[in-house]
Design an enzyme around this catalytic site. Structure first.
Site, PDB file in Angstrom:
ATOM      1  N   LYS A 174      45.768  38.428 -33.746  1.00  0.00           N
ATOM      2  CA  LYS A 174      45.469  39.850 -33.550  1.00  0.00           C
ATOM      3  C   LYS A 174      45.795  40.622 -34.825  1.00  0.00           C
ATOM      4  O   LYS A 174      46.935  40.664 -35.265  1.00  0.00           O
ATOM      5  CB  LYS A 174      46.292  40.377 -32.376  1.00  0.00           C
ATOM      6  N   THR A 205      50.469  53.228 -27.594  1.00  0.00           N
ATOM      7  CA  THR A 205      49.912  51.874 -27.531  1.00  0.00           C
ATOM      8  C   THR A 205      50.896  50.862 -26.954  1.00  0.00           C
ATOM      9  O   THR A 205      50.736  49.659 -27.148  1.00  0.00           O
ATOM     10  CB  THR A 205      49.491  51.412 -28.937  1.00  0.00           C
ATOM     11  N   GLY A 207      52.452  48.204 -24.820  1.00  0.00           N
ATOM     12  CA  GLY A 207      51.927  47.242 -23.859  1.00  0.00           C
ATOM     13  C   GLY A 207      50.608  46.608 -24.223  1.00  0.00           C
ATOM     14  O   GLY A 207      50.026  45.872 -23.410  1.00  0.00           O
ATOM     15  N   THR A 208      50.123  46.832 -25.431  1.00  0.00           N
ATOM     16  CA  THR A 208      48.806  46.295 -25.792  1.00  0.00           C
ATOM     17  C   THR A 208      48.759  44.770 -25.741  1.00  0.00           C
ATOM     18  O   THR A 208      47.798  44.186 -25.238  1.00  0.00           O
ATOM     19  CB  THR A 208      48.382  46.763 -27.193  1.00  0.00           C
ATOM     20  N   GLY A 209      49.794  44.111 -26.276  1.00  0.00           N
ATOM     21  CA  GLY A 209      49.784  42.647 -26.306  1.00  0.00           C
ATOM     22  C   GLY A 209      49.822  42.039 -24.918  1.00  0.00           C
ATOM     23  O   GLY A 209      49.068  41.101 -24.607  1.00  0.00           O
ATOM     24  N   CYS A 210      50.699  42.552 -24.061  1.00  0.00           N
ATOM     25  CA  CYS A 210      50.786  42.075 -22.683  1.00  0.00           C
ATOM     26  C   CYS A 210      49.467  42.300 -21.961  1.00  0.00           C
ATOM     27  O   CYS A 210      48.972  41.434 -21.233  1.00  0.00           O
ATOM     28  CB  CYS A 210      51.901  42.804 -21.938  1.00  0.00           C
TER      29      CYS A 210
END
Length: 271
Positions: A174, A205, A207-210
């Site tokens: 990412k 932003t 929590g984007t990865g989860c």
């Protein structure tokens, strides 16, 4: 008919923006049945992580067996695993489960707070990543796991190759921390897909990865191929970032329900 079943194995975010809470919100929004194995509890809000406590391995193992042996599972997503002992225990459980696995090798929170002990990195490399259908590291996690530092889009391929060397079927590196468009590279070492999305001027932003990893797992559970699942998940998380909202004094969360049609639920004028 029952919806597809997706299991998240991750830590709790008491602020509701990331972790188990974000995972379950994402799964609901994407039409699958979300289930959870809690690995750690955090005291966390919009400004940081004030404390974290991992659960004992027997508690994690019992949750997993309880869910998988009775309900079954169509895809699994892993997030915060905290320690080498938990990584190894979860890897052992995953090895006996016939379902695609999305590994989000969570290392630090959005605010820079550590969520994975340095001593657990070897276990992630040797026990967890080889079981991954898709591994979804961000650039900081790539650096911690492989030593490869990405300074430009041209470095993404080298980073993905370093991740694939540990055994996942696919690597999604990412590139959200790079300047310009939000560019991610998905590859299995043969096929490559560059996923590009506009960068939204929104600082909220958390929590984007989860959210992205859970969205990928949800689409895999529906039967999509890895490239299809990742593309769909990227579209979903891009919309969630655009709709992110202020919460507390720091970084607010992405909006997991952005695509749900408003005005149709209980108590609404249309109900």
């Amino acid at each position: 008919m029952s919806p597809p079943r997706v299991l998240t194995v991750a830590g709790s975010d008491s602020g509701g923006g990331a972790g188990i809470q974000a995972d379950l919100k994402t799964m609901l929004a994407l039409g699958v049945h979300g289930m959870s194995v809690l690995t750690a509890v955090t005291a966390q809000n919009s400004v940081g992580v004030q404390g974290a406590w991992e659960l004992p391995v027997p508690a994690v193992r019992a949750q997993y067996r309880s869910v998988v042996d009775d309900i079954g599972v169509d895809a699994v997503k892993t997030g915060m695993l905290a320690s080498a002992e938990l990584v190894e225990a979860v890897a052992e459980l995953l090895a006996g489960t016939d379902a695609p696995v999305v590994v989000d090798p969570v290392g630090v929170s959005k605010h820079g707070d550590p969520l994975l002990a340095a001593s657990a990195l070897d276990a992630v490399r040797t026990a967890l990543l080889p079981l991954a259908t898709v591994a979804t590291p961000n650039l900081d996690e790539v650096a911690r796991l492989t030593g490869v530092r990405v300074d430009s889009e041209a470095d993404l391929r080298r980073a993905a190759a370093a991740v694939l060397a540990y055994g996942p079927k696919w690597a999604l590196v990412k590139g959200g921390h790079l300047p310009g468009d939000a560019v991610d590279l998905l590859t299995d070492g043969t096929d490559e897909f560059l996923l590009r999305a506009p960068r939204h001027d929104n600082r909220h932003t958390h929590g984007t990865g989860c959210t992205l990893a859970s969205a990928i797992a949800s689409q895999l559970a529906k039967g999509q191929s890895v490239p299809e699942a990742v593309a769909t998940a990227k579209e979903y998380v891009t919309g969630a970032i655009a709709a992110g909202f202020a919460l507390g004094a720091g970084i607010g969360p992405v909006h997991h329900g952005w695509a749900l049609r408003p005005g149709t639920g209980p108590g609404s004028p249309a109900a």
